[in-house]
Scaffold this motif. Structure first.
Motif, PDB file in Angstrom:
ATOM      1  N   ARG A 217       0.730  -1.317   0.069  1.00 14.59           N
ATOM      2  CA  ARG A 217       0.026  -0.122  -0.016  1.00 14.59           C
ATOM      3  C   ARG A 217       0.950   1.195  -0.040  1.00 14.59           C
ATOM      4  NH1 ARG A 217      -5.220   2.328  -0.599  1.00 14.59           N
ATOM      5  NH2 ARG A 217      -6.334   0.329  -0.448  1.00 14.59           N
ATOM      6  N   HIS A 218       1.743   1.554   0.905  1.00 17.06           N
ATOM      7  CA  HIS A 218       2.632   2.761   1.050  1.00 17.06           C
ATOM      8  C   HIS A 218       4.107   2.581   0.896  1.00 17.06           C
ATOM      9  CE1 HIS A 218      -1.208   4.585   2.887  1.00 17.06           C
ATOM     10  NE2 HIS A 218      -0.950   5.256   1.691  1.00 17.06           N
ATOM     11  N   SER A 219       4.538   1.370   0.200  1.00 19.16           N
ATOM     12  CA  SER A 219       5.783   1.191   0.142  1.00 19.16           C
ATOM     13  C   SER A 219       6.096   0.582  -1.157  1.00 19.16           C
ATOM     14  CB  SER A 219       6.270   0.214   1.104  1.00 19.16           C
ATOM     15  OG  SER A 219       6.057  -1.125   0.832  1.00 19.16           O
ATOM     16  N   LEU A 220       7.457   0.768  -1.845  1.00 19.12           N
ATOM     17  CA  LEU A 220       7.858   0.367  -2.635  1.00 19.12           C
ATOM     18  C   LEU A 220       9.060  -0.488  -2.434  1.00 19.12           C
ATOM     19  CD1 LEU A 220       8.226   0.384  -5.972  1.00 19.12           C
ATOM     20  CD2 LEU A 220       9.306   2.544  -5.770  1.00 19.12           C
ATOM     21  N   THR A 221       9.168  -1.642  -2.914  1.00 18.64           N
ATOM     22  CA  THR A 221      10.421  -2.485  -2.933  1.00 18.64           C
ATOM     23  C   THR A 221      10.948  -2.549  -4.190  1.00 18.64           C
ATOM     24  OG1 THR A 221       9.378  -3.467  -0.841  1.00 18.64           O
ATOM     25  CG2 THR A 221      11.439  -4.533  -1.654  1.00 18.64           C
ATOM     26  N   ILE A 222      12.471  -2.333  -4.144  1.00 21.75           N
ATOM     27  CA  ILE A 222      13.116  -2.414  -5.308  1.00 21.75           C
ATOM     28  C   ILE A 222      13.815  -3.828  -5.205  1.00 21.75           C
ATOM     29  CG2 ILE A 222      15.159  -1.650  -6.793  1.00 21.75           C
ATOM     30  CD1 ILE A 222      12.705   0.349  -6.402  1.00 21.75           C
TER      31      ILE A 222
END
Lengths: 247, 247
Positions: A217-222
Motif C-alpha cells: 500500500r504505501h511502500s515500494l520495494t526494489i
DNA sequence: CGTATTGTTGAGCGTAGTCAAAGTTAGTGG
DNA sequence: CCACTAACTTTGACTACGCTCAACAATACG
C-alpha cells in the motif's frame, strides 16, 4: 508570527548544502531565517492555483505534489516534492500561483517571508547561487518528466518515476533499504505519467511479474535495481545529484 | 573578447523591463553587460547536452528550441525560445548542461559571462528579481507543456502550441498581423507535442479544414482566434503576460 | 464493523502509431 | 535560370497501445 526556530529548517539547509558549497556563515544565516511552522493533512493545499502570497514554503517532512488542471478536468501532476524541498519560491514575484501544491501525506512545513529569502540571497551570494542551482535542477527534472510523457511508453514512464523517487529519497536521507516510502495511489501515479489508473495498474503488475519491484500500500520495494533502471530508461544525470550507492 | 556593445542586448532588456519594474540605473547596467555577439545557422547548437560553460546566452533574433533525447532515440522539444529570451542561465552552476538548445532559424545571439550575470544580480536586487521572475515564468510554461502532453489530445496540443507562439511573439514585439512567423517543421511540431509527424499533419489539416488557421511553409495565419483558443483549451494566464490585444 | 477508497480484472473501442510511397516545395549548383 | 536534389508534406492501409466502461475484490479507516 514568524520566529527563528533553530533547527527547523535543517532539511532544507541540508539539501542546499549537499549540492552547493556553503560556509558556516551562510548556514547560520539560513538557520536564522524567520519562519512559521505548520502541519498539513493528506490532500491539504500548500499553495492553491490563483493564490497570491508573500511567503515561500519549505517541506520539512512528508510528500507533496504540484499539479495543474486542464479546462476539461484532466489533472497533471508536474512534480513530486519531498523533505527539504523549496516550494513556491514565486511568492510575490508572480501575479498569482500558476499551479497548486497539495500534500500527498501528512506533512510538516515552514513558511518563510519571500522578502527574507530575497534579502538573504542578496547578502550572501553563495546562497543566491545555491537557490539558483536548486531552481535549475527543478527545471531539469521538469524537462525529464516532459520527455517521459512525450516519448516513453507506459512501462518506461512508471519505471522511470519509481527510479527517480528512489534516488531522490536516498539523496534526501529518507530510507536506504530496498524498501522505500511510496506516497502515491495508482490514480495519482497515472496523473503524474499521463495515463489512466487502469493502465497504471496493469503496468505496475507487469513490473512486479518481471521481478523488478514489489509494491504494498504505501511502500515500494526494489528487487532488481539495474533491471528497473533499464526498464525505465533511467539515467540519473538529470537529477544533478551524486550517484546512488547500492547496486 | 567580451565587449560592451551598446544596444545589442536591447531585446533582452526589453523583455525583462516589460515584466518587472526596472529603473534607469538597472537598464543602464544591463546595457553595460559584457557580451560576445555571434550568429548561428539553422540546426546549429547554442548549447549541447553535456557541455560545461561559464557563459549564458541571449537570443537576439530568430528562434531556438530546447530538447532532450531518450535512450531509445526519441527527441522531446521542451521549449521554444524567441527574441530576447535568456537561455542557459545555468552556466557553471550545474556540472553539465542537461539538455541541448538548437537554432530553429538563422539566429543572432550574445554570450554573457555567467559571473557578470551573478554580479549584476547581486548589485541590483531589482535585476535579481527580474531574472527570478523570468525563470519562474519559464517553469510555468514548462508545466503547461507537461499538462498538454499528458492530458490533452492531439488537436488540443497542436492548437495550444499555436496559441502560445502567437501570444509570445506579440509580447516579444515580433509581428502583429493575423500572420506570424512559424519556424517549426511538422516533424519538430511532433517532437514538441509528443506526436508523430504523420499525425501532426492530419491534425493540422483538420484545424485548417475547420477554418481556424492557415499554414504556409514558414508562416502561420490565424483565421479564428477565439476558435483556436477554444480548440486548444488555451488560457494565457500561465504565460504571466499582459493580454493579447486584437480579438 | 461498516463504508469509502484503492486496487484488480475483463471486454470492446478508438486515437494515434507504423510503414511505405507519392507529391510538393525549397535550396543548390551548374 | 533551370535542373537536380534534399527536405518536407501529404496520403493510404493496417496495427496496437492505452482508454472506456463496468464490475468486483481488497484494504484502510472511522
Amino acid at each position: 508570527m514568524f520566529t527563528s526556530d533553530t533547527g527547523a529548517l535543517a532539511p532544507m539547509i541540508r539539501k542546499l548544502a549537499s549540492r552547493s558549497a556553503l560556509g558556516a556563515a551562510e548556514i547560520e544565516a539560513l538557520g536564522r531565517l524567520p519562519c512559521r511552522l505548520a502541519t498539513g493533512n493528506r490532500g491539504s493545499y500548500l499553495i492553491r492555483e490563483g493564490d497570491r502570497t508573500d511567503t515561500c514554503v519549505v517541506l520539512l517532512s512528508g510528500f507533496a505534489y504540484r499539479s495543474r488542471i486542464s479546462g476539461y478536468g484532466g489533472r497533471q501532476i508536474t512534480a513530486v516534492q519531498l523533505r527539504g524541498d523549496l516550494i513556491g519560491l514565486h511568492g510575490d514575484l508572480l501575479d498569482a500561483a500558476d499551479h497548486s501544491v497539495q500534500a500527498l501525506t501528512r506533512i510538516d512545513m515552514a513558511h518563510i517571508p519571500q522578502q527574507s529569502m530575497l534579502d538573504i540571497a542578496t547578502q550572501y551570494p553563495a546562497i543566491a547561487r545555491a537557490l539558483w542551482r536548486d531552481v535549475l535542477v527543478d527545471g531539469s527534472v521538469s524537462r525529464e518528466w516532459l520527455l517521459s510523457v512525450g516519448q516513453r511508453d507506459a512501462r518506461q514512464r512508471i519505471a522511470h518515476l519509481f527510479c527517480e523517487m528512489v534516488v531522490r529519497q536516498e539523496a534526501a536521507g529518507i530510507g536506504a533499504g530496498p524498501r522505500y516510502d511510496w506516497p502515491m495511489t495508482q490514480e495519482q501515479l497515472g496523473e503524474a505519467t499521463g495515463m489512466t489508473a487502469v493502465h497504471v495498474n496493469r503496468t505496475v503488475q507487469s513490473l512486479r511479474a518481471d521481478g523488478l519491484i514489489d509494491t504494498a500500500r504505501h511502500s515500494l520495494t526494489i528487487i532488481d535495481w539495474p533491471g528497473l533502471q533499464a526498464a525505465g530508461d533511467f539515467k540519473q544525470a538529470y537529477l544533478h545529484q551524486p550517484a546512488r550507492q547500492h547496486a
